[in-house]
Structures are given as C-alpha cells and as structure tokens.
Design a protein around this motif. Structure first.
Motif: not given
Length: 170
Positions: A86-108
C-alpha cells in the motif's frame, strides 16, 4: 516519493520491534499501515494514486497469503506485506518479498549450521519427501510442524526491503 519510503520505514521499524519481542505482528500495527498507505496515495495522487496503492496492497497480500497457506509465514507477515504494498506499490513489494525469502533461507541455513542439525534435518526432509512420493500414510511434507525452525521473519524482511530499495533506486 520520499515521504512514502519514510512512512513505510516507520511502520517497518515498529513491526521489527514487535516481532522480535513477541514473534507476532499485531493488527493494531498492520491495519493503520494499510489504511495510511491508501490514504496518502489517494490524497497525493487521486484515483491513480489510490489504484497504485490498491495494486500494491493486493500484490503483497496475495503473494504472502500463498506462503501463509504453505506454513512458511504467519498471518501478521501477510498483512505486513499488504502494508508495504500500500505504501510502495506492486513492484517494490514483489522485489521485497523475493529478497526477504532469500534472506530468510540464508538465515535458516546459518541457524541450522550453527546448531549442527544440518544432517538430521536433511534426513528428515528426504524421508518426508520419500513418504509423500510413495503415498505413505502419516508422512507428509507438512508433518512435524513442531520441529520446524522458527525465527522472526522481520529479521529477513528488513534486509529484503533495503535490498529492494537499493536495487530499484539504481
């Protein structure tokens, strides 16, 4: 657009604190984030801004809802990404989700290696997949949730959002 990043950053900082403290992101944080993102875009951009925010909200919510159904994230994370969208739009939230999942995998992976559980977890996963493929009762990919590793997803979301910001602003 700078005010949008600042508004989202305040929301994310509050979500990080609550997630670290309680492993939950409460509705009293996510609902105002979603509504304020819609309001700011609606006031600043009219109908076009409101549609931009609604598209981002839907993208973030829908993408994380699938991950919620798979058991990968909590319901608060779903609403969190709706707020980011809602704050930053579709492209930003999609990119954020992809990077967040990658970081979550690395942390795990780092947690598993730190606890020296890598071989045990790999063996459990292979037996679970084998049982699932052979249609054995009692073995499913979702069995044994109590043994799943858990950590606050915000620990991965913050670097994911920062990475998306850096990537999209270059």
């Amino acid at each position: 657009m700078g005010i949008m990043y600042i508004g989202c950053a305040v929301f994310l900082a509050a979500a990080l604190v609550t997630d670290l403290r309680s492993m939950k992101i409460p509705n009293k944080l996510t609902l105002p984030a979603v509504l304020s993102g819609l309001a700011v875009h609606g006031v600043s951009g009219g109908w076009e801004g409101l549609l931009f925010a609604c598209a981002g909200l839907g993208t973030g919510f829908g993408l994380l809802l699938v991950m919620y159904w798979m058991g990968a994230v909590g319901a608060g994370d779903v609403k969190l990404f709706a707020g980011i969208g809602a704050w930053l739009g579709s492209v930003f939230v999609l990119q954020s989700a992809v990077y967040s999942v990658l970081f979550a995998g690395l942390i795990g992976l780092m947690i598993v290696l730190w606890k020296r559980e890598a071989l045990l977890r790999l063996r459990r996963m292979l037996f679970s997949i084998g049982g699932f493929l052979l249609f054995r009762s009692g073995s499913s990919l979702l069995a044994g949730r109590e043994s799943q590793m858990r950590f606050p997803f915000m620990v991965a979301v913050i670097p994911g959002v920062i990475s998306a910001y850096v990537y999209l602003s270059i």
